[in-house]
Each structure stands twice: as C-alpha cells, then as structure tokens.
Design a protein around this motif. Structure first.
Motif, mmCIF file in Angstrom:
data_model
loop_
_atom_site.group_PDB
_atom_site.id
_atom_site.type_symbol
_atom_site.label_atom_id
_atom_site.label_comp_id
_atom_site.label_asym_id
_atom_site.label_seq_id
_atom_site.Cartn_x
_atom_site.Cartn_y
_atom_site.Cartn_z
ATOM 1 N N GLU B 212 35.897 44.752 52.370
ATOM 2 C CA GLU B 212 36.013 43.475 51.613
ATOM 3 C C GLU B 212 36.833 42.390 51.740
ATOM 4 O O GLU B 212 36.552 41.077 51.277
ATOM 5 C CB GLU B 212 36.227 44.500 50.193
ATOM 6 C CG GLU B 212 35.917 45.560 49.530
ATOM 7 C CD GLU B 212 35.104 45.713 48.949
ATOM 8 O OE1 GLU B 212 35.202 45.474 47.534
ATOM 9 O OE2 GLU B 212 33.647 44.906 49.030
ATOM 10 N N TYR C 16 34.178 45.796 44.919
ATOM 11 C CA TYR C 16 34.696 45.827 44.254
ATOM 12 C C TYR C 16 35.050 45.143 42.692
ATOM 13 O O TYR C 16 35.145 45.672 41.596
ATOM 14 C CB TYR C 16 36.265 46.127 44.524
ATOM 15 C CG TYR C 16 37.203 45.285 44.294
ATOM 16 C CD1 TYR C 16 37.686 43.663 45.829
ATOM 17 C CD2 TYR C 16 38.136 44.627 43.641
ATOM 18 C CE1 TYR C 16 38.329 43.016 45.373
ATOM 19 C CE2 TYR C 16 38.715 44.003 43.163
ATOM 20 C CZ TYR C 16 39.098 42.611 44.305
ATOM 21 O OH TYR C 16 39.855 41.376 44.764
ATOM 22 N N LEU C 17 35.218 43.678 42.714
ATOM 23 C CA LEU C 17 34.307 42.771 42.008
ATOM 24 C C LEU C 17 33.794 43.041 41.469
ATOM 25 O O LEU C 17 33.318 42.430 40.415
ATOM 26 C CB LEU C 17 34.628 41.391 42.329
ATOM 27 C CG LEU C 17 35.835 40.690 43.221
ATOM 28 C CD1 LEU C 17 35.959 39.656 44.076
ATOM 29 C CD2 LEU C 17 37.244 40.681 41.866
ATOM 30 N N ILE C 19 31.755 45.743 40.633
ATOM 31 C CA ILE C 19 31.822 46.687 40.274
ATOM 32 C C ILE C 19 32.797 46.671 38.955
ATOM 33 O O ILE C 19 32.399 47.088 37.301
ATOM 34 C CB ILE C 19 32.455 48.394 40.916
ATOM 35 C CG1 ILE C 19 32.258 48.952 42.187
ATOM 36 C CG2 ILE C 19 32.229 49.151 39.734
ATOM 37 C CD1 ILE C 19 32.092 49.889 43.013
ATOM 38 N N MET C 20 34.144 45.870 38.971
ATOM 39 C CA MET C 20 34.733 45.520 37.419
ATOM 40 C C MET C 20 34.306 44.704 36.269
ATOM 41 O O MET C 20 34.114 45.377 35.476
ATOM 42 C CB MET C 20 35.443 43.964 38.517
ATOM 43 C CG MET C 20 37.138 44.987 38.910
ATOM 44 S SD MET C 20 38.486 43.869 39.419
ATOM 45 C CE MET C 20 38.457 43.338 37.823
ATOM 46 N N THR C 54 36.353 51.556 47.704
ATOM 47 C CA THR C 54 36.795 50.680 46.957
ATOM 48 C C THR C 54 36.951 50.412 45.260
ATOM 49 O O THR C 54 37.648 50.275 44.702
ATOM 50 C CB THR C 54 35.053 50.362 47.395
ATOM 51 O OG1 THR C 54 34.896 50.644 48.175
ATOM 52 C CG2 THR C 54 34.441 48.919 46.702
ATOM 53 N N THR C 58 39.067 49.295 42.471
ATOM 54 C CA THR C 58 38.585 48.222 41.279
ATOM 55 C C THR C 58 39.495 49.553 40.476
ATOM 56 O O THR C 58 39.678 47.925 38.910
ATOM 57 C CB THR C 58 37.230 49.038 41.120
ATOM 58 O OG1 THR C 58 36.084 49.029 42.084
ATOM 59 C CG2 THR C 58 36.293 48.755 39.609
ATOM 60 N N GLU C 61 42.660 47.800 40.009
ATOM 61 C CA GLU C 61 42.399 45.784 39.189
ATOM 62 C C GLU C 61 42.566 45.869 37.888
ATOM 63 O O GLU C 61 42.923 45.265 37.156
ATOM 64 C CB GLU C 61 41.556 45.218 40.024
ATOM 65 C CG GLU C 61 42.247 44.845 41.323
ATOM 66 C CD GLU C 61 42.547 43.799 41.313
ATOM 67 O OE1 GLU C 61 43.817 43.932 42.157
ATOM 68 O OE2 GLU C 61 42.461 43.191 40.843
#
Lengths: 252, 233, 130
Positions: B212, C16-17, C19-20, C54, C58, C61
């Motif tokens: 990431e 991860y962003l 998915i968020m 990951t 998410t 966060e």
C-alpha cells in the motif's frame, strides 16, 4: 524411520511380490523337472541362477529407492535426519535378503533330499552345523548391507553434482574407493583368500584322480579378525560421508 | 513481531554463475509476501534454500530464529513446481504420508478440502489431471499448520477459475502466527493479496516494501512497478 | 452488504482507501443501514480476494472516523448515529462538488453560469428518466 520403511515398502511392493512369485514358480518348476528326471546338476545350476537373479533385482530396487530419496522433493522436505533415511533403505534391503534366504532354505530342504544322484553327505556332515550356517548367513547379510552402503555413497557422490554425466562420476568414485580399500587390505593383511571369510579353511588333498580343494569350516566367524574390523571402520566412514553429503552437497 | 524468515547476506553460486547475490531481508508473522521476478531471477533458488533442499554458498537463513535444517523443515510447508507425490500412491497415501511425517498436519482440514474438490482417497495420483494434481499439492501444503508457507509459482499456467480458488485458499489459510511467501511473475489480481513484495532481479534483491505504501507514495500498481524494473533487462 | 460484493479496483491507488469509499457509499445509499452488522475481516478479505491486513486497516480507519463501531464479542456494526451518516453523505458530496467546481472553473465558467448549467443538467437528467 519405520514410517519411511512403510512407504519405501509400498513403493516397491509390486516388484517385490512379482519377484518372489516368479522365483517360487521357477523353483517349483525345477523341482518338478528334477522329479521327471532332469539332470541334477542342471537343476541345481538353474536354481542357483534364479536365486541370484532375484537377489539382484531386489538389491537394485533398494539402490533405486535410495536414489529416489535423494532426488524427490517430498522426501527431501521431510524433517528427518539423513541417518534415518539411510537406515530405512538398509532395513528394506535386509528384509529383501532375508526373504531370499528363507526361500533358499525352504527350497534346499525340499530339493536336496529329492536328488538321488548327488552325494550331499559331505556338505551335510561338515556344513550343516550351527556355527558355519549362522556365520555364512550372518556374514552374507552383512556383505549385502555393506555393499549397499558403498553404492549409496556412490549415489550420494553422484547426486552432489549437477552435471549431466554424474552417473559416471558416481561409478568412477565407487570403483576408485573399492580399489583403494582392497589395496589397503592387501597391504595390511596379505593376499590370503580367506581374508574376511576367516571361518573357512581351504585344504588341498591329493588323491588318485588328482588334487582336490576342500573347504572346511573351522569355527564360528571371528569378529575380531583384522579384515573384518577394517570393514567395519571403512563402512562407518562411508556412513559419515553419506550423511555429510546429504546435509551439505545433495541439492534439488 | 516475531521473525518468520530471515535471509542474512545469502549468496548462491553455481561455478561462476551467481543465482543469488548478497540477499538480505526479513519477513515477520502474519504477512502475505509476494516474491517477484522474471524467470531465472533466483526466486526458486531462494525458496529452495529457505526450504532446506539447497545450501547457500554464502550467508545463512533462519526460520523462526533457527538455522535452516531438519527442525525448520517441520515448520516450513513448501510447494515447489515439481510433484510432491509418488506415482504409486493413491490420494489417501499422499495424505497419510503428510500425516505421518508432519506433526502439524491437519488431516481433517485436508479431507474437507479434498471433498470440496471432489477428490476421492482411492483415486490414483497418476490418473489425475494436471489441474487436479496441482490442487492436491496445494491441499497437502496448506493443510499443515506451519509457520512459513512457500508457494513457487502457484498461479502460472493455471486457468482463471483455478487461479481464483488458489487466491481464496491463500486468504483463507492466512493467520497472524504464520506467513506466506508466494513467488510469481504474473501480477494483476494477485497483487491485492500481498502485504509486502520482494523484488528480485538477476539474483539481487532490489526492493522490499509494503504494498500500500508503494501505491500511496509512487502512485503505481505493483504490476507497473514490476514492468518498469524489468524493462531494463 | 448482501450477496456477493464486487468492487472495481484501481491497483494504482491504495486499496484500503477504495474499500473505505465503497463502504461509505453503501452506508449512505442505504445498502448498509445504521446499526447493521458488517462482515468480518476474514469474510470480506475472502469475498474480495484482498489481503486481510488491508481489510483490517480499512475497518480501523472507519472506526477512527466513527463510522463503524466494535461491539465486544459481537463484531463490527455501522454506527447507529443517523447524524453521523448524514455527515459522511455531506462530506462525500462536498468532495464531489469541490472537484466539479474546480473542473468547471478550469474550463472557464463563471459561478452564475455553473449554477444555471447545473440546474439545466439536473432537469434534463430527471426528465430523461421519466
């Protein structure tokens, strides 16, 4: 180690049973032949040849099994010490050898009395005693194991190389090592033919027909004889060498 | 964070040729790591050394802090690109082989996986199709509760459906106490499985980074990064 | 989230962003309602074929932004605060608007023009739907 033996056994079981079956069939045929009047000498000769062939087949299987141990991933990945793998193959060979010996004993017990034309009394009187019989069987077993260890060393040496002709390297190594040991043995113990077979005496007798050589068993096999001790020492050295090669040099 | 695999300045030479050159890296527990490189870059050699079926000519390797040897073989579950079964075996034999020699083998898990793949214990290994054989291998390797799993090119030459199933299996068998090292030269979907990637080229380690972070800092996909790096060959 | 989840991922951006954002949308749109239980890390990772760490990130966060809360021993749930959900909605709308306005300004449109163009466009879009 016994677990390894189980899989090695299963791996070879078809050949083992086939060989044993063929051997028994051949011996049975020879027995029938002998009853029908076949030449005794012929029957004995063929019988012995059949035993030798069967022994060879099974011995080669043991060698090939060790080779397999060294070249397949599923064996090399096992969390085992090399000595355990070596022991499993030796044990396999011992079982094979004992099988042949057992069949041999049965065949001899059945066939010899059936042979009217040959006088076995000399052998039966002098050789059919505990000391010579056990000594011969024991020493034969040891010889088989011993030879296998030297061949395993040759296989391990060959598999330490990645070149195409490594089979010949292994063969050359085997011949070289055996020659060196034979020479050392000659230097230490002289050329006597009974070097390791310390329990057999050769006697030359003169008779009307000429000279005859008789082999007389003298006593129990002597484990403290020089030649035998040398065999043990060199064999142990060979085992160390195999373990070292398996740990450090044999790769996939 | 416990150490699962550590390479200390590992080199592997075959005569003059260097398959690995001064490779050092560490993988901690609970990670899925991609080992990336083109064919012949040293990926397989690296895994074989970690698995204990090859020896480094320089440096050393530790698995959970122990030098690679017969003990670490009991903690490492390796799937090479060669068969792990013998031709005389039936599927049941293959399972009992693993069960007999590996204390961490979960026979129940294995049987479930085989049922799911419609494989019977009585099937002869030699009669299985290539795809079924590969799935059997994956079953054997993943049914162990090992500390380090290593899969050498598990998705190469495999159809997309099977690929998906393999990725599924990897994600499912993930746990925080162990780590999985997957080597590949194909990226696309698989890159989302990785926590970290290790890039190898001509035996040298080029990069070991969190995936990431690569996306965040370089604005690139791993696939793109890979192509860039190897385009110079 | 009901049934199977599919997200079109862009591998160039942190997963991860993505998915968020997806989950925030699901919540705003109502597929995930206030107080609904969300899938576990393992379930979602398996579903999407994504690294579990990951997914974990998410969720952490989302928790940090208080969109999601953990109930000990029960799992993770969407926040029951409707006001929070409204807040996210406005936030995401705000981001869209900022980008749109900036884009239109780069094309040379003045503020009044932007407003009338938008009104017309919305009328047309709604009209086309009927």
């Amino acid at each position: 180690m016994l677990k390894l033996l189980k899989y090695d056994w299963k791996r070879n079981s078809t050949i083992y049973y086939a060989t044993v079956a063929v051997l028994l069939i051949v011996q049975a045929s020879l027995y029938i032949g002998s009853r029908k009047g076949w030449l005794d000498v012929l029957v004995i000769g063929l019988s012995i040849m059949a035993f030798m062939a069967a022994s060879l087949v099974l011995f080669l299987q043991a060698c090939s099994t060790f080779n397999h141990h060294l070249k397949s991933f599923n064996r090399r990945l096992l969390p085992l010490k090399p000595l355990q793998e070596i022991a499993a193959v030796l044990l396999l060979n011992i079982i094979y050898t004992l099988t042949i010996m057992l069949i041999g004993a049965i065949v001899a017990a059945v066939m010899i009395p059936a042979m009217d034309n040959i006088d076995f009394s000399y052998i039966i009187d002098n050789w059919l005693k505990p000391a010579p019989v056990l000594s011969i069987l024991g020493y034969s077993l040891w010889s088989s194991v011993n030879l296998l260890i030297w061949i395993m060393l040759a296989i391990a040496i060959a598999r330490s190389f990645k070149v195409k002709h490594r089979f010949w390297i292994g063969l050359a190594a085997f011949i070289a090592i055996q020659s060196i040991i034979a020479y050392l043995s000659y230097l230490l113990f002289g050329p006597s033919g009974e070097a390791a077979f310390g329990f057999i005496q050769f006697r030359v007798t003169a008779s009307a027909e000429g000279e005859a050589i008789a082999m007389m068993p003298t006593s129990w096999f002597n484990p403290l004889s020089g030649p035998f001790i040398m065999e043990i020492v060199t064999t142990v050295a060979a085992l160390y060498a195999i373990v070292y090669l398996m740990n450090r040099k044999v790769e996939l | 964070m416990s150490q699962i695999l550590k390479f200390h300045n590992v080199g592997k030479s075959y005569g003059v040729k260097k398959a690995l050159d001064d490779v050092s890296f560490e993988i901690t527990a609970g990670k899925i790591v991609g080992l990336l490189g083109s064919n012949g870059s040293g990926k397989s050699t690296l895994m074989k050394i970690a698995a204990g079926v090859a020896q480094p000519t320089a440096g050393h390797v530790e698995v959970t802090g122990m030098l690679v040897g017969s003990k670490t073989k009991g903690l490492t579950s390796f799937m090479p690109d060669s068969p792990l079964t013998e031709d005389w075996m039936r599927v049941a034999d293959a399972l009992s082989f693993y069960n007999d020699f590996y204390a961490d083998f979960d026979a129940g898990k294995a049987r479930d996986m085989l049922d799911f793949m419609k494989l019977s214990g009585r099937d002869r290994v030699s009669a299985l199709s290539k795809g079924m054989k590969e799935r059997l291998q994956l079953t054997l390797v993943l049914s162990r509760n090992a500390k380090l799993y290593m899969l050498d090119e598990p998705i190469g030459g495999v159809d997309p459906v099977a690929r998906g199933k393999i990725l599924d299996a990897i994600v499912e068998y993930y746990n925080e106490d162990s780590s999985i090292l997957v080597s590949t030269h194909l990226l696309n979907d698989i890159e989302r499985i990785f926590d970290e990637v290790v890039l190898i080229r001509e035996g040298k380690l080029l990069l070991h980074e969190d995936v990431e972070s690569i996306r965040l800092n370089r604005g690139k996909s791993i696939d793109e990064l890979f192509k860039e790096v190897y385009a110079e060959c | 989230m009901r049934g199977s989840v599919t997200i079109e991922f862009d591998n160039n951006l942190p997963i991860y962003l993505q998915i968020m954002n997806f989950m925030k949308k699901e919540i705003i749109v109502g597929n995930l309602k206030a107080g609904d239980k969300i899938p576990s890390v393992r379930e979602l990772a398996s579903e999407l074929q994504i690294n579990p760490n990951t997914v974990q990130r998410t969720f952490q966060e989302l928790e940090r932004e208080m969109i999601v809360e953990t109930k000990r021993g029960l799992g993770r749930y969407v926040t029951s605060e409707e006001s929070k959900i409204m807040e996210i909605k406005k936030e995401m709308a705000g981001e869209l608007l900022d980008r749109f306005i900036q884009g239109m300004q780069e094309l040379g449109f003045a503020s009044d023009d932007i407003v009338s163009i938008v009104s017309e466009a919305v009328r047309d879009t709604v009209g086309n739907k009927e």
